[in-house]
Design a protein around this motif. Structure first.
Motif, PDB file in Angstrom:
ATOM      1  N   GLN A   1      35.454  53.627  21.329  1.00 26.41           N
ATOM      2  CA  GLN A   1      35.551  53.115  20.416  1.00 26.41           C
ATOM      3  C   GLN A   1      36.243  51.868  20.651  1.00 26.41           C
ATOM      4  OE1 GLN A   1      38.639  55.053  17.659  1.00 26.41           O
ATOM      5  NE2 GLN A   1      36.858  55.742  16.701  1.00 26.41           N
ATOM      6  N   ARG A   2      37.207  51.520  22.091  1.00 28.12           N
ATOM      7  CA  ARG A   2      37.382  50.638  22.962  1.00 28.12           C
ATOM      8  C   ARG A   2      35.434  49.580  23.369  1.00 28.12           C
ATOM      9  NH1 ARG A   2      41.012  52.343  27.312  1.00 28.12           N
ATOM     10  NH2 ARG A   2      39.310  51.579  28.713  1.00 28.12           N
ATOM     11  N   TRP A   3      34.680  50.442  23.786  1.00 30.18           N
ATOM     12  CA  TRP A   3      33.300  49.994  24.209  1.00 30.18           C
ATOM     13  C   TRP A   3      32.788  49.343  22.843  1.00 30.18           C
ATOM     14  CZ3 TRP A   3      28.788  50.758  22.115  1.00 30.18           C
ATOM     15  CH2 TRP A   3      27.277  49.805  22.650  1.00 30.18           C
ATOM     16  N   GLY A   4      32.928  50.015  22.008  1.00 31.78           N
ATOM     17  CA  GLY A   4      32.450  49.162  20.984  1.00 31.78           C
ATOM     18  C   GLY A   4      32.673  48.350  20.226  1.00 31.78           C
ATOM     19  N   LEU A   5      34.095  48.318  19.750  1.00 38.24           N
ATOM     20  CA  LEU A   5      35.297  46.916  19.538  1.00 38.24           C
ATOM     21  C   LEU A   5      34.694  45.748  20.304  1.00 38.24           C
ATOM     22  CD1 LEU A   5      36.761  45.742  17.590  1.00 38.24           C
ATOM     23  CD2 LEU A   5      38.752  46.074  19.562  1.00 38.24           C
ATOM     24  N   ARG A   6      34.499  46.019  21.878  1.00 37.82           N
ATOM     25  CA  ARG A   6      33.840  45.382  22.177  1.00 37.82           C
ATOM     26  C   ARG A   6      32.416  44.648  22.094  1.00 37.82           C
ATOM     27  NH1 ARG A   6      35.720  47.805  26.886  1.00 37.82           N
ATOM     28  NH2 ARG A   6      38.532  47.169  26.921  1.00 37.82           N
TER      29      ARG A   6
ATOM     30  N   MET B   1      51.817  55.965  20.247  1.00 39.31           N
ATOM     31  CA  MET B   1      50.652  56.172  20.378  1.00 39.31           C
ATOM     32  C   MET B   1      49.828  54.821  21.138  1.00 39.31           C
ATOM     33  SD  MET B   1      48.940  56.607  16.540  1.00 39.31           S
ATOM     34  CE  MET B   1      50.239  57.259  14.935  1.00 39.31           C
ATOM     35  N   LEU B   2      48.331  55.502  21.235  1.00 43.40           N
ATOM     36  CA  LEU B   2      48.139  54.284  22.685  1.00 43.40           C
ATOM     37  C   LEU B   2      47.834  53.361  21.574  1.00 43.40           C
ATOM     38  CD1 LEU B   2      47.525  53.073  25.244  1.00 43.40           C
ATOM     39  CD2 LEU B   2      45.146  54.953  25.740  1.00 43.40           C
ATOM     40  N   ALA B   3      47.502  51.958  22.123  1.00 43.99           N
ATOM     41  CA  ALA B   3      47.016  50.805  20.741  1.00 43.99           C
ATOM     42  C   ALA B   3      45.355  50.008  21.880  1.00 43.99           C
ATOM     43  CB  ALA B   3      47.993  50.485  20.476  1.00 43.99           C
ATOM     44  N   HIS B   4      44.389  49.610  21.620  1.00 44.47           N
ATOM     45  CA  HIS B   4      43.673  49.070  22.011  1.00 44.47           C
ATOM     46  C   HIS B   4      43.584  48.075  21.260  1.00 44.47           C
ATOM     47  CE1 HIS B   4      40.692  47.543  24.181  1.00 44.47           C
ATOM     48  NE2 HIS B   4      39.915  47.052  23.493  1.00 44.47           N
ATOM     49  N   THR B   5      43.542  46.614  21.806  1.00 43.39           N
ATOM     50  CA  THR B   5      43.030  44.925  20.780  1.00 43.39           C
ATOM     51  C   THR B   5      42.494  44.384  21.431  1.00 43.39           C
ATOM     52  OG1 THR B   5      45.996  45.322  20.261  1.00 43.39           O
ATOM     53  CG2 THR B   5      44.449  42.905  20.218  1.00 43.39           C
ATOM     54  N   GLU B   6      40.971  43.841  20.678  1.00 45.32           N
ATOM     55  CA  GLU B   6      40.716  42.773  20.969  1.00 45.32           C
ATOM     56  C   GLU B   6      40.580  41.807  20.382  1.00 45.32           C
ATOM     57  OE1 GLU B   6      37.985  43.416  23.882  1.00 45.32           O
ATOM     58  OE2 GLU B   6      38.616  45.500  24.283  1.00 45.32           O
ATOM     59  N   SER B   7      40.231  40.720  21.534  1.00 45.09           N
ATOM     60  CA  SER B   7      40.255  39.252  20.151  1.00 45.09           C
ATOM     61  C   SER B   7      39.095  38.597  20.713  1.00 45.09           C
ATOM     62  CB  SER B   7      41.283  38.252  21.262  1.00 45.09           C
ATOM     63  OG  SER B   7      41.802  38.100  21.689  1.00 45.09           O
ATOM     64  N   VAL B   8      38.966  37.768  19.900  1.00 44.15           N
ATOM     65  CA  VAL B   8      37.631  36.926  19.637  1.00 44.15           C
ATOM     66  C   VAL B   8      38.047  34.962  19.232  1.00 44.15           C
ATOM     67  CG1 VAL B   8      36.303  37.262  17.530  1.00 44.15           C
ATOM     68  CG2 VAL B   8      35.071  36.145  19.662  1.00 44.15           C
ATOM     69  N   THR B   9      37.819  33.978  20.594  1.00 46.34           N
ATOM     70  CA  THR B   9      37.580  32.952  19.204  1.00 46.34           C
ATOM     71  C   THR B   9      35.979  32.923  19.126  1.00 46.34           C
ATOM     72  OG1 THR B   9      38.585  31.976  21.119  1.00 46.34           O
ATOM     73  CG2 THR B   9      37.193  30.667  20.155  1.00 46.34           C
ATOM     74  N   LEU B  10      36.330  32.564  17.450  1.00 40.18           N
ATOM     75  CA  LEU B  10      34.943  32.366  16.492  1.00 40.18           C
ATOM     76  C   LEU B  10      35.498  30.654  16.413  1.00 40.18           C
ATOM     77  CD1 LEU B  10      35.784  34.655  13.956  1.00 40.18           C
ATOM     78  CD2 LEU B  10      34.125  35.175  15.679  1.00 40.18           C
ATOM     79  N   GLU B  11      34.301  30.192  16.191  1.00 39.88           N
ATOM     80  CA  GLU B  11      33.144  28.730  16.352  1.00 39.88           C
ATOM     81  C   GLU B  11      33.388  28.557  14.501  1.00 39.88           C
ATOM     82  OE1 GLU B  11      30.559  27.102  18.960  1.00 39.88           O
ATOM     83  OE2 GLU B  11      31.206  28.704  20.508  1.00 39.88           O
ATOM     84  N   ALA B  12      34.707  28.863  13.955  1.00 38.03           N
ATOM     85  CA  ALA B  12      34.470  28.705  12.337  1.00 38.03           C
ATOM     86  C   ALA B  12      36.027  28.311  11.745  1.00 38.03           C
ATOM     87  CB  ALA B  12      33.202  29.884  11.868  1.00 38.03           C
TER      88      ALA B  12
ATOM     89  N   ARG C   1      27.333  44.000   8.669  1.00 35.85           N
ATOM     90  CA  ARG C   1      26.576  42.877   9.816  1.00 35.85           C
ATOM     91  C   ARG C   1      27.150  42.384  11.552  1.00 35.85           C
ATOM     92  NH1 ARG C   1      26.104  37.632   6.487  1.00 35.85           N
ATOM     93  NH2 ARG C   1      25.243  37.004   8.856  1.00 35.85           N
ATOM     94  N   TRP C   2      28.775  42.626  11.548  1.00 31.90           N
ATOM     95  CA  TRP C   2      28.920  42.534  12.680  1.00 31.90           C
ATOM     96  C   TRP C   2      30.438  43.699  13.326  1.00 31.90           C
ATOM     97  CZ3 TRP C   2      34.930  43.609  13.356  1.00 31.90           C
ATOM     98  CH2 TRP C   2      35.042  43.598  12.305  1.00 31.90           C
ATOM     99  N   ALA C   3      30.496  44.766  12.913  1.00 29.10           N
ATOM    100  CA  ALA C   3      30.551  45.977  13.018  1.00 29.10           C
ATOM    101  C   ALA C   3      29.437  46.673  12.904  1.00 29.10           C
ATOM    102  CB  ALA C   3      32.254  46.665  12.365  1.00 29.10           C
ATOM    103  N   HIS C   4      29.116  46.767  14.033  1.00 30.36           N
ATOM    104  CA  HIS C   4      27.640  47.352  12.995  1.00 30.36           C
ATOM    105  C   HIS C   4      27.644  49.410  14.776  1.00 30.36           C
ATOM    106  CE1 HIS C   4      27.220  45.207  17.371  1.00 30.36           C
ATOM    107  NE2 HIS C   4      26.525  46.059  17.339  1.00 30.36           N
ATOM    108  N   VAL C   5      28.569  49.174  15.384  1.00 25.82           N
ATOM    109  CA  VAL C   5      28.250  49.931  16.348  1.00 25.82           C
ATOM    110  C   VAL C   5      29.557  51.194  15.206  1.00 25.82           C
ATOM    111  CG1 VAL C   5      29.985  51.303  18.833  1.00 25.82           C
ATOM    112  CG2 VAL C   5      28.675  49.132  18.137  1.00 25.82           C
ATOM    113  N   PHE C   6      30.433  50.711  14.585  1.00 22.92           N
ATOM    114  CA  PHE C   6      31.283  51.927  13.766  1.00 22.92           C
ATOM    115  C   PHE C   6      30.425  51.602  12.757  1.00 22.92           C
ATOM    116  CE2 PHE C   6      33.771  51.761  10.280  1.00 22.92           C
ATOM    117  CZ  PHE C   6      34.334  52.802  10.653  1.00 22.92           C
ATOM    118  N   CYS C   7      30.118  51.176  11.756  1.00 26.08           N
ATOM    119  CA  CYS C   7      29.854  51.310  10.138  1.00 26.08           C
ATOM    120  C   CYS C   7      27.965  51.076  10.406  1.00 26.08           C
ATOM    121  CB  CYS C   7      29.958  50.226   9.352  1.00 26.08           C
ATOM    122  SG  CYS C   7      30.217  50.226   7.286  1.00 26.08           S
ATOM    123  N   GLN C   8      27.368  51.652   9.863  1.00 27.28           N
ATOM    124  CA  GLN C   8      26.130  51.482   9.408  1.00 27.28           C
ATOM    125  C   GLN C   8      25.296  50.659   8.821  1.00 27.28           C
ATOM    126  OE1 GLN C   8      26.351  54.645  11.376  1.00 27.28           O
ATOM    127  NE2 GLN C   8      26.688  52.771  13.594  1.00 27.28           N
ATOM    128  N   ASP C   9      26.129  51.012   7.183  1.00 30.35           N
ATOM    129  CA  ASP C   9      25.791  50.781   6.103  1.00 30.35           C
ATOM    130  C   ASP C   9      27.577  50.797   4.989  1.00 30.35           C
ATOM    131  OD1 ASP C   9      24.525  49.881   3.445  1.00 30.35           O
ATOM    132  OD2 ASP C   9      23.842  51.566   3.278  1.00 30.35           O
TER     133      ASP C   9
END
Length: 132
Positions: free
Chosen positions: A112-117, A1-12, A29-37
């Motif tokens: 989904q890749r765009w949304g995760l970014r 299966m094809l996978a996609h990974t994103e990472s981010v540096t958090l200042e916390a 709050r943070w995955a707003h593209v995927f989940c609205q409520d």
């Protein structure tokens, strides 16, 4: 299966970021593209997503920094998004990996890749605000 990974540096610090990320109530709050409520239903959560309602649960282990999001697609069929939070100096690194399912079109996978970014950018901004 094809996978996609994103990472981010958090200042916390890990002690701030892990409780926030491992709490399903914060998903919209943070995955707003995927989940609205999201709302709790027993031991699981009902997420209102762009594709409709979805039952999810979290599998978390603070010692290893894992926060896996398990989605029930159909009875007996689950999909897992693997995430990990790692201390990095005064902040953290957060990685998120998802897999392309067999029935996922190119358009949906790209969306989904765009949304995760976008969500990773939102997460960075949230922690800048939380920590000041």
């Amino acid at each position: 299966m094809l996978a996609h990974t994103e990472s981010v540096t958090l200042e916390a610090p890990f002690s701030v970021a892990y409780p926030f990320l491992s709490n399903p109530e914060n998903l919209p709050r943070w995955a707003h593209v995927f989940c609205q409520d999201i709302e709790k239903q027993g031991s699981e959560w009902l997420a209102q997503t762009v594709a409709g309602p979805l039952i999810i649960r979290y599998a978390c282990d603070a010692a290893s920094g894992t926060i896996d999001i398990i989605s029930r697609l159909d009875p007996g069929v689950e999909d897992i998004a693997y995430t990990r939070l790692m201390p990095n100096g005064p902040g953290c690194e957060f990685t998120f990996t998802f897999f392309r399912t067999a029935d996922m079109s190119d358009e949906i996978f790209d969306s989904q890749r765009w949304g995760l970014r976008e969500e990773m950018r939102a997460l960075r901004a949230i922690f800048r605000e939380l920590v000041g």
